[in-house]
Design an enzyme around this catalytic site. Structure first.
Site, PDB file in Angstrom:
ATOM      1  N   ARG A 210       0.821  -1.245  -0.174  1.00  0.00           N
ATOM      2  CA  ARG A 210       0.048  -0.080  -0.004  1.00  0.00           C
ATOM      3  C   ARG A 210       0.633   1.341   0.077  1.00  0.00           C
ATOM      4  NH1 ARG A 210      -2.689   0.072   4.726  1.00  0.00           N
ATOM      5  NH2 ARG A 210      -1.913   1.644   5.526  1.00  0.00           N
TER       6      ARG A 210
ATOM      7  N   TYR B 164     -15.102  15.239 -17.031  1.00  0.00           N
ATOM      8  CA  TYR B 164     -15.600  13.716 -16.887  1.00  0.00           C
ATOM      9  C   TYR B 164     -16.641  13.725 -15.635  1.00  0.00           C
ATOM     10  CZ  TYR B 164     -15.487   8.777 -15.411  1.00  0.00           C
ATOM     11  OH  TYR B 164     -15.726   7.473 -15.254  1.00  0.00           O
TER      12      TYR B 164
ATOM     13  N   LYS C 261      -7.253   4.769 -19.783  1.00  0.00           N
ATOM     14  CA  LYS C 261      -7.514   4.984 -21.099  1.00  0.00           C
ATOM     15  C   LYS C 261      -6.234   4.988 -21.944  1.00  0.00           C
ATOM     16  CE  LYS C 261     -11.292   6.234 -18.994  1.00  0.00           C
ATOM     17  NZ  LYS C 261     -11.490   7.465 -18.437  1.00  0.00           N
TER      18      LYS C 261
HETATM   19  C1  LIG Z   1     -12.197   7.880 -17.190  1.00  0.00           C
HETATM   20  C2  LIG Z   1     -11.767   9.674 -16.881  1.00  0.00           C
HETATM   21  C3  LIG Z   1     -11.595   9.542 -15.415  1.00  0.00           C
HETATM   22  C4  LIG Z   1     -11.707   8.806 -14.477  1.00  0.00           C
HETATM   23  O1  LIG Z   1     -10.919   7.456 -14.303  1.00  0.00           O
HETATM   24  P1  LIG Z   1     -11.365   6.158 -13.692  1.00  0.00           P
HETATM   25  O2  LIG Z   1      -9.858   5.542 -13.973  1.00  0.00           O
HETATM   26  O3  LIG Z   1     -12.476   5.656 -14.551  1.00  0.00           O
HETATM   27  O4  LIG Z   1     -11.435   6.223 -12.507  1.00  0.00           O
HETATM   28  C5  LIG Z   1     -11.153  10.983 -15.200  1.00  0.00           C
HETATM   29  N1  LIG Z   1     -10.917  11.908 -16.335  1.00  0.00           N
HETATM   30  C6  LIG Z   1     -11.295  11.518 -17.379  1.00  0.00           C
HETATM   31  C7  LIG Z   1     -10.961  12.758 -18.473  1.00  0.00           C
HETATM   32  C8  LIG Z   1     -11.592  10.504 -17.871  1.00  0.00           C
HETATM   33  O5  LIG Z   1     -11.885  10.096 -19.116  1.00  0.00           O
END
Ligand SMILES: *Cc1c(COP(=O)(O)O)cnc(C)c1O
Length: 394
Positions: free
Chosen positions: A57, A110, A210
């Site tokens: 952690r 987001y 992403k």
């Molecule tokens: C998906 C996304 C997030 C959140 O991320 P997670 O990995 O799903 O928690 C934050 N900002 C943007 C621009 C995103 O596309």
């Protein structure tokens, strides 16, 4: 050796390996705890007089490699990898702002970020001061919202899902004047296309889910900044709230990053081609892509991005009903949220990713009911166009 180019840094970039067996690819340290040599050694590590791993952690060799890599790619001093993009955003904002404080944020972000700011931080008496798309380009308007209880400025650029582009340098100058950090969510552009720290931002956050991982197989987050800042965020939040990433997920992100430059080039080329094609289609009423000359922020995008990324938003004649027909009739494009994967994904922000906004809040943020969001994959652009053409013709 001479300073490496970005493409080379993405493949190499870090010199550390924690392995003694000369692997090309570092092993995955799947362990929760680490053995001490003896009781004095354990006590010294806890006191800080000796360096070493204790517990995953807090730190882990595989996670460290990802953190070093991300610090290099964003040209920051230090990084923290977290369990998700949301945990990165929550960690940074809750480390910096306490009850009674406020922060200034673009209203087009987001959906999860918006809900976290608007509901959960508000519940803690931390006030988000949202700035709408009509004003985020005005220095005076941003400045007007800042007071002595403001603890940070926050933006996403390009913004999810409208693809508005916000001037990082301008916002950074406001942040500097008031002695507060500017946080930039760099998820949409990725570290290959845009480096906010070079433009004056103090903290970069990512959903590594992403483009960084790039293959739609994990959820993860990243925070990058100065060592002083990341140490503070660790002490203030990370250590005890515990948003740690699995070493396995960190390893998959490291693997994904190796092809980041190739993927971002292809995502961007596909997006430009599809956006130009959509713009010329008689059934399409609006196309939002920062790479188009007709995009109102094209000049800012050109200044701060290497290419324009893989995200496109558009509207079809007939609004939501017509848009649903497109989403239900594509065959190659996949109807799913998330983005940055090899496959082209299509989704409807108002009923999906941005349903955390009320209708009025969406209207203020420029997120119309008819808006469809495309995350261009790395397929052949002509195949994607044929698929959209067919769905639009029905
Ligand atoms: C998906 C996304 C997030 C959140 O991320 P997670 O990995 O799903 O928690 C934050 N900002 C943007 C621009 C995103 O596309």
């Amino acid at each position: 050796m001479k300073k490496l180019t970005k493409e080379t840094e993405i493949v190499h970039g870090i010199h550390t390996t924690h392995s003694t067996s000369r692997d090309l690819v570092p092993p995955i340290h799947m362990t929760s705890t680490f053995k001490f040599k003896d009781s004095d050694h354990g006590a010294e590590i806890f006191q800080g007089t000796s360096q070493g791993y204790v517990y995953t952690r807090i730190s882990n060799p595989t996670v460290d490699l990802l953190q070093e890599k991300m610090a290099v790619l964003e040209e920051g001093e230090s990084a923290i990898a977290t369990s998700s993009g949301m945990s990165a955003i929550a960690s940074v904002s809750m480390a910096l702002a306490k009850p009674g404080h406020n922060f200034v944020a673009c209203s087009t972000v987001y959906g999860g970020t918006f809900a976290f700011f608007n509901k959960h931080l508000r519940d803690l008496n931390i006030e988000p001061r949202f700035i709408h798309p009509s004003s985020h380009g005005s220095k005076a308007q941003v400045e007007r919202l800042v007071d002595n209880q403001t603890k940070f400025l926050y933006m996403e650029t390009p913004a999810n899902p409208t693809l508005d582009v916000i001037d990082i340098e301008m916002w950074a100058s406001v942040a500097k004047t008031h002695g507060v950090p500017l946080i930039v969510d760099n998820t949409f552009a990725s570290s290959y296309l845009q480096r906010p720290l070079k433009l004056g931002a103090e903290i970069v956050v990512h959903s590594a889910t992403k483009y960084l991982s790039g293959h739609g197989d994990i959820v993860g987050g990243i925070i990058v900044g100065t060592e002083k800042m990341t140490d503070y965020i660790k002490e203030e939040y990370i250590m005890h709230y515990g948003p740690a990433i699995s070493p396995f997920n960190a390893w998959l992100i490291l693997r994904g990053i190796k092809t980041l430059a190739l993927r971002m080039e292809k995502h961007s080329d596909n997006a430009l081609k599809v956006a130009q094609w959509l713009e010329a289609h008689p059934k399409v009423t609006e196309v939002h892509y920062p790479g188009l000359n007709t995009h109102p922020d094209h000049h800012i995008a050109k200044k701060q991005m290497k290419k324009f990324g893989g995200m496109v938003a558009f509207e079809v004649k007939g609004g939501l009903e017509a848009g649903k027909k497109v989403m239900d009739n594509v065959e190659l494009c996949i109807l799913a949220v998330s983005l940055g994967d090899c496959e082209t994904l299509i989704q409807h922000p108002a009923s999906m990713t941005h349903s955390t906004y009320t209708k009025e809040e969406r209207a203020k943020a420029g997120i119309t009911d008819g808006l469809i969001r495309l995350s261009l994959g790395i397929e052949d652009a002509d195949d994607i166009i044929r698929d959209l053409e067919n769905a639009l013709s029905l």
